[in-house]
Scaffold this motif. Structure first.
Motif, mmCIF file in Angstrom:
data_model
loop_
_atom_site.group_PDB
_atom_site.id
_atom_site.type_symbol
_atom_site.label_atom_id
_atom_site.label_comp_id
_atom_site.label_asym_id
_atom_site.label_seq_id
_atom_site.Cartn_x
_atom_site.Cartn_y
_atom_site.Cartn_z
ATOM 1 N N GLY A 64 21.826 -47.523 -7.911
ATOM 2 C CA GLY A 64 23.195 -47.011 -7.072
ATOM 3 C C GLY A 64 22.506 -47.190 -4.632
ATOM 4 O O GLY A 64 21.743 -48.020 -4.774
ATOM 5 N N GLY A 65 23.642 -46.371 -4.905
ATOM 6 C CA GLY A 65 22.939 -47.040 -2.744
ATOM 7 C C GLY A 65 23.793 -48.164 -2.275
ATOM 8 O O GLY A 65 23.473 -48.199 -0.865
ATOM 9 N N VAL A 66 24.165 -49.048 -2.829
ATOM 10 C CA VAL A 66 24.871 -50.178 -2.058
ATOM 11 C C VAL A 66 25.896 -50.102 -2.064
ATOM 12 O O VAL A 66 26.301 -51.678 -1.506
ATOM 13 N N GLY A 67 26.847 -48.937 -2.109
ATOM 14 C CA GLY A 67 27.629 -48.864 -1.122
ATOM 15 C C GLY A 67 29.173 -49.247 -2.529
ATOM 16 O O GLY A 67 30.036 -49.602 -2.067
ATOM 17 N N LYS A 68 28.734 -49.448 -3.572
ATOM 18 C CA LYS A 68 30.188 -49.113 -4.491
ATOM 19 C C LYS A 68 30.857 -48.347 -4.607
ATOM 20 O O LYS A 68 32.077 -48.289 -4.517
ATOM 21 N N SER A 69 30.319 -46.812 -4.466
ATOM 22 C CA SER A 69 32.062 -46.139 -4.638
ATOM 23 C C SER A 69 32.829 -46.856 -2.823
ATOM 24 O O SER A 69 33.994 -46.472 -2.818
ATOM 25 N N SER A 70 32.101 -46.761 -1.637
ATOM 26 C CA SER A 70 32.388 -46.690 -1.059
ATOM 27 C C SER A 70 33.532 -48.868 -0.640
ATOM 28 O O SER A 70 34.752 -47.835 -0.340
ATOM 29 N N ILE A 71 32.797 -49.567 -1.743
ATOM 30 C CA ILE A 71 34.186 -51.002 -1.547
ATOM 31 C C ILE A 71 35.074 -50.303 -2.607
ATOM 32 O O ILE A 71 36.367 -50.767 -2.516
ATOM 33 N N ILE A 265 30.979 -57.205 3.826
ATOM 34 C CA ILE A 265 31.092 -56.473 4.149
ATOM 35 C C ILE A 265 29.314 -56.678 4.976
ATOM 36 O O ILE A 265 29.016 -55.690 4.259
ATOM 37 N N PRO A 266 30.091 -56.176 6.417
ATOM 38 C CA PRO A 266 28.675 -55.260 7.190
ATOM 39 C C PRO A 266 28.754 -54.401 7.075
ATOM 40 O O PRO A 266 29.074 -53.819 7.074
ATOM 41 N N VAL A 267 27.445 -53.978 7.801
ATOM 42 C CA VAL A 267 26.874 -52.331 7.657
ATOM 43 C C VAL A 267 27.558 -51.526 9.007
ATOM 44 O O VAL A 267 27.833 -52.569 9.640
HETATM 45 P P1 ADP Z 1 27.118 -45.984 -3.965
HETATM 46 O O1 ADP Z 1 27.845 -46.067 -4.444
HETATM 47 O O2 ADP Z 1 25.981 -47.998 -4.562
HETATM 48 O O3 ADP Z 1 25.788 -45.107 -4.429
HETATM 49 P P2 ADP Z 1 27.664 -45.134 -1.476
HETATM 50 O O4 ADP Z 1 29.440 -46.081 -1.505
HETATM 51 O O5 ADP Z 1 27.985 -44.193 -2.163
HETATM 52 O O6 ADP Z 1 26.924 -46.444 -2.677
HETATM 53 O O7 ADP Z 1 27.379 -45.488 -0.329
HETATM 54 C C1 ADP Z 1 25.728 -44.972 0.254
HETATM 55 C C2 ADP Z 1 25.940 -45.015 1.730
HETATM 56 O O8 ADP Z 1 26.408 -46.227 1.727
HETATM 57 C C3 ADP Z 1 26.997 -43.880 2.168
HETATM 58 O O9 ADP Z 1 26.244 -43.072 2.805
HETATM 59 C C4 ADP Z 1 27.688 -44.862 2.942
HETATM 60 O O10 ADP Z 1 29.362 -44.256 3.416
HETATM 61 C C5 ADP Z 1 27.212 -45.913 3.053
HETATM 62 N N1 ADP Z 1 27.582 -47.602 3.195
HETATM 63 C C6 ADP Z 1 28.159 -47.884 2.129
HETATM 64 N N2 ADP Z 1 28.305 -49.392 2.435
HETATM 65 C C7 ADP Z 1 28.056 -49.403 3.709
HETATM 66 C C8 ADP Z 1 28.591 -50.221 4.988
HETATM 67 N N3 ADP Z 1 29.154 -51.333 4.748
HETATM 68 N N4 ADP Z 1 28.340 -49.873 6.374
HETATM 69 C C9 ADP Z 1 28.068 -48.703 6.520
HETATM 70 N N5 ADP Z 1 27.660 -47.976 5.879
HETATM 71 C C10 ADP Z 1 27.297 -47.950 4.949
#
Ligand code: ADP
Length: 307
Positions: A64-71, A265-267
């Motif tokens: 978790g927390g790697v940004g899967k939902s954001s992607i 994708i960068p932070v």
């Molecule tokens: P997951 O689905 O893997 O648990 P999330 O998509 O919920 O992860 O992302 C976790 C946190 O990191 C969220 O607050 C999200 O906004 C942030 N985040 C994810 N990817 C990036 C990115 N490329 N740049 C900035 N913040 C990011």
């Protein structure tokens, strides 16, 4: 897989060994499974709904927390901006975040004679289904056992009136669990395109990814490619990208397994801010490094998939 069931692993209720594997001995459902012969009575409806959708893609991550939902969100919006009709299903039943990210939080799903009507996100009209929009109170903790989660996921696939779509993306929970097995077995007859695996550059995330790769291989799911998220940091002042973590891990992994690296994708603080308020990164910050990276990945995905 059949060997796993016979050696006592997993429930074979949807396989040809239903009610007849070693693991079925002593199970109260044995007689019913034998009668149904491993045929899922819901399958016909699932096929009908899913065959109207061209590309069915799972978004996976090892942790978790790697940004899967954001992607999942970024890709669905970018694909919709390329004139595709897109659906996004939040299969992360215990940690749903898609409703907020797609700005449909608080909206309730309507049940009609055709089934559940997915919510239309203000972000490029992407159609969304999430447990967050089904529950009476979205803040309630979801403490559900496997069968209940399985039922809900199946309803998202079988009882939702998706209509004709170009893409449907499934945002799954981290790891490999009941939720993944449910989606995979529901889609087995309708040829899902495969999975996109999300990782960060750190070694610990890459190690968990190997398990995802093995899961896909075991389940016969094609891996479309890897996306490396949080790859470098965008300076909020000058937009220059610097690298906090060791880079190149995803490339190595892709090479090792013969997989495609779809992009990085960068932070980007714009992404975090948009996620917090549920706004659309692509209209608010169209030229931010994350927006540009998502657009590239969407194009790469479109060219990778068969026409
Ligand atoms: P997951 O689905 O893997 O648990 P999330 O998509 O919920 O992860 O992302 C976790 C946190 O990191 C969220 O607050 C999200 O906004 C942030 N985040 C994810 N990817 C990036 C990115 N490329 N740049 C900035 N913040 C990011």
């Amino acid at each position: 897989m059949d060997d796993d069931y016979n050696s006592g692993m997993g429930c074979p209720s949807e396989s040809s060994l239903a009610g007849r594997a070693k693991v079925c001995d002593g199970c109260p459902g044995k007689a019913l499974c034998q009668k149904q012969g491993g045929v899922d009575p819901d399958q016909e409806m699932i096929n009908l709904r899913m065959n109207a959708i061209k590309y069915k893609i799972l978004i996976l991550s090892g942790k978790g927390g790697v940004g899967k939902s954001s992607i999942a969100v970024g890709l669905s919006i970018s694909l919709a901006q390329h004139s595709n009709k897109v659906g996004l299903v939040d299969v992360d039943i215990c940690g749903p975040s898609i409703s907020k990210l797609m700005a449909v939080e608080g909206a309730k799903v309507v049940n009609t004679q055709y089934g559940w009507t997915p919510l239309k996100s203000p972000h490029e009209d992407v159609k969304v289904m999430s447990v967050g929009n089904i529950l009476e109170h979205s803040d309630n903790a979801i403490i559900w056992r496997g069968p209940r989660k399985t039922q809900l996921i199946k309803r998202f696939i079988k009882d939702t009136f998706w209509g004709r779509l170009d893409y449907i993306l499934f945002d799954t929970p981290p790891g490999t669990s009941d939720e993944h097995l449910t989606v995979v077995s529901a889609l087995k007859n309708v040829k899902p395109e495969g999975a996109i695996i999300v990782t960060t550059p750190q070694q610990v995330a890459l190690t968990t990814i190997r398990k995802e790769i093995n899961f896909c291989r075991k389940m016969g799911i094609r891996i479309i490619g890897i996306v490396e998220n949080m790859s470098g940091y965008v300076c909020p002042c000058c937009q220059e990208v610097s690298y906090l973590f060791q880079s190149g891990g995803a490339e190595k992994l892709a090479d090792e397994y013969g997989l495609k690296l779809l992009g990085k994708i960068p932070v980007d603080s714009n992404l975090t801010a948009c996620a917090e308020e549920g706004s659309n990164l692509f209209t608010k910050h169209p030229d931010s490094p994350a927006s540009i990276a998502f657009r590239k990945i969407a194009t790469e995905l479109e060219t990778t998939l068969p026409r």
